[in-house]
Write a protein that holds these residues in place. Structure first.
Motif, short mmCIF file in Angstrom:
data_model
loop_
_atom_site.label_atom_id
_atom_site.label_comp_id
_atom_site.label_asym_id
_atom_site.label_seq_id
_atom_site.Cartn_x
_atom_site.Cartn_y
_atom_site.Cartn_z
N VAL A 18 -2.98 4.41 8.87
CA VAL A 18 -3.48 5.68 8.35
C VAL A 18 -4.52 6.20 9.33
CG1 VAL A 18 -4.62 6.83 6.43
CG2 VAL A 18 -3.07 4.91 6.00
N LEU A 74 -6.68 1.35 8.86
CA LEU A 74 -7.28 2.67 9.02
C LEU A 74 -7.78 2.85 10.44
CD1 LEU A 74 -9.49 3.07 5.81
CD2 LEU A 74 -7.31 4.17 6.27
N ALA A 101 0.85 -1.20 0.00
CA ALA A 101 0.00 0.00 0.00
C ALA A 101 0.88 1.24 0.00
CB ALA A 101 -0.92 0.01 1.21
N SER A 102 0.45 2.28 -0.71
CA SER A 102 1.24 3.51 -0.80
C SER A 102 1.28 4.26 0.51
CB SER A 102 0.65 4.42 -1.89
OG SER A 102 -0.70 4.75 -1.61
N GLU A 103 0.32 4.02 1.41
CA GLU A 103 0.32 4.66 2.72
C GLU A 103 0.96 3.72 3.73
OE1 GLU A 103 -0.53 7.64 3.51
OE2 GLU A 103 -1.43 8.29 1.62
N PRO A 104 2.14 4.06 4.26
CA PRO A 104 2.81 3.14 5.19
C PRO A 104 2.18 3.19 6.57
CG PRO A 104 4.10 5.15 4.92
CD PRO A 104 2.93 5.28 4.00
N LEU A 121 -9.50 9.86 1.16
CA LEU A 121 -8.09 9.58 0.93
C LEU A 121 -7.96 8.61 -0.23
CD1 LEU A 121 -6.75 6.96 3.40
CD2 LEU A 121 -8.97 7.99 3.82
N GLU A 122 -6.80 8.63 -0.85
CA GLU A 122 -6.52 7.77 -2.01
C GLU A 122 -5.29 6.94 -1.73
OE1 GLU A 122 -7.12 9.39 -6.04
OE2 GLU A 122 -5.06 8.77 -6.43
N VAL A 123 -5.41 5.66 -1.96
CA VAL A 123 -4.33 4.71 -1.68
C VAL A 123 -4.11 3.87 -2.93
CG1 VAL A 123 -3.52 2.83 -0.21
CG2 VAL A 123 -4.97 4.62 0.75
N LEU A 182 -3.62 -2.60 4.41
CA LEU A 182 -3.97 -1.24 4.81
C LEU A 182 -4.70 -1.27 6.14
CD1 LEU A 182 -4.07 1.78 3.99
CD2 LEU A 182 -6.26 1.30 2.88
N CYS A 233 -7.28 9.19 10.30
CA CYS A 233 -8.11 10.23 9.69
C CYS A 233 -9.39 10.36 10.49
CB CYS A 233 -8.41 9.91 8.23
SG CYS A 233 -9.17 8.29 7.97
#
Length: 420
Positions: free
Chosen positions: A72, A156, A66-69, A80-82, A154, A74
């Motif tokens: 995440v 959240l 995932a691009s978000e390490p 948000l975009e991953v 991911l 929020c």
């Protein structure tokens, strides 16, 4: 964030393999029906492709990135975009990604030319701890065998959006630490209390020059001292029956977040404790970061690094002297009520916000049953009020600030008990 573990791999034939098997079966059936063995030759290429595909199924270890390490964080209603990327090591396969629906999240997916890369647009709904499943389907080079694995790369943490209204807690007992809550004691502060004659040792900055000039003698202005409070939020996390009792947890979490934010903004120290099964707590601290630690503790106590002890009683080391306690509970668990009484015996001011509005029954209420329930609750409220535990009923048509203000008005009038 990367996940390499494959909890379970499901292999199944692809639509192409099913079509080849069907076609080969039809050819063989025709050959048998017509008693023409030479017709079976037409099924040989299809059978050969099937054997080759089964001999070389998708192999290797699948990794999803995932691009978000990390985790995440929020708030509700945020977008948000991953970007999710699947890779296979030690084998050869075509990768396809898909994300099924998740309650509490609005998911929108988009794929490009490379089907192993998926863009996931997330709109957060309800607060909570989410780990959306990602279905990764690997297709062998011949397109005959599909291998599906489930990954969760991911994580959240969706924080609740609490009511922005500030709450003046007005704690009845304050530790000896500078803050913003006015006390009845005289000393350094901002609010005027009285004027008196100057005595040796008084600060020059406290001299009231107008009164001194008018009376011809030195006078000083006395002010009320201002102290900070220590607050512990107590949440009842015991399992509840389905229906209104379960839904009241949402109200408790939002109320605790609103109260914590107001107290921290006033310079107070705030902690949280979760009672239900094991007892977990966060020590009282100040600062903006403490608010996120408190909310994270509600979402995932293990991630927040909370201290824990067995049982339903908060240990003494979790509560500094003169700590005020505000509990959020449905008051359906007897052990939680006993814990409140014990905390009051330790000389901690205890207030309970009853988050259950009405009865805990989901079915249409019978008038006699509703009346019986009201009498039972009123008796329990009186019992808690007798031992000094203040109970505040949080109805649907009132905000938390109004509920706590009602309790404050009753204390000022000398009536400690049930505030409605």
């Amino acid at each position: 964030m990367t996940e390499t573990a494959e909890p379970h791999r499901i292999r199944r034939p692809s639509p192409l393999a099913v079509a080849l098997v069907t076609a080969a079966g039809l050819v063989l059936a025709v050959a048998v029906a017509l008693r023409q063995p030479q017709v079976a030759v037409f099924a040989a290429p299809m059978v050969g492709v099937l054997v080759a595909g089964l001999w070389r199924p998708p192999r290797g270890s699948v990794r999803v990135t995932a691009s978000e390490p990390g985790i995440v964080r929020c708030f509700e209603t945020e977008e948000l975009e991953v970007t999710l990327t699947a890779e296979v090591s030690g084998g050869e396969a075509e990768m396809r990604l898909a994300v099924p629906p998740v309650d509490g999240l609005s998911l929108d997916t988009a794929t490009g030319p490379d089907r192993a890369v998926l863009t996931l647009r997330i709109t957060t709904g309800r607060w909570g701890d989410y780990a959306p499943p990602v279905l990764v389907t690997a297709v062998d080079p011949l397109g005959l065998v599909l291998a599906t694995t489930i990954h969760r790369p991911l994580r959240l943490h969706v924080y609740p959006r609490a009511d922005p209204q500030r709450i003046d807690l007005d704690p009845p007992v304050l530790p000896d630490r500078a803050g913003t809550h006015r006390t009845r004691r005289r000393g350094s502060g901002t609010e005027y209390a009285d004027t008196r004659m100057y005595v040796p040792g008084d600060s020059v900055r406290s001299i009231d020059w107008r009164t001194t000039a008018r009376r011809g003698a030195l006078h000083v202005a006395e002010r009320y001292r201002e102290h900070a409070a220590d607050l512990v939020l107590l949440l009842d996390t015991a399992p509840q029956a389905g229906g209104p009792a379960t839904r009241s947890l949402d109200r408790a979490v939002r109320g605790a977040a609103q109260l914590a934010r107001s107290a921290l903004a006033s310079g107070d120290r705030v902690g949280i404790a979760l009672l239900g099964g094991d007892t977990r707590w966060l020590d009282v601290r100040d600062g903006r970061h403490q608010l996120y630690r408190i909310v994270a503790a509600v979402l995932d106590a293990n991630e927040a690094g909370m201290s824990a002890v067995p049982g339903t009683l908060l240990p003494r080391q979790a509560l500094p002297p003169h700590t005020s306690i505000v509990a959020f509970s449905t008051l359906l668990d007897a052990s939680f009520g006993l814990s409140l009484i014990e905390l009051h015996r330790r000389r901690h001011p205890v207030r309970v916000v009853d988050t259950l509005s009405g009865t805990p029954f989901e079915e249409p209420e019978d008038p006699m049953l509703s009346r019986w329930w009201s009498l039972e609750r009123a008796a329990m409220y009186r019992d808690l009020a007798t031992v000094g535990v203040e109970v505040l009923a949080w109805d649907d048509d009132r905000t938390l600030a109004e509920v706590l203000w009602t309790g404050r008005s009753r204390r000022d009038a000398g009536h400690i008990g049930v505030a409605r």
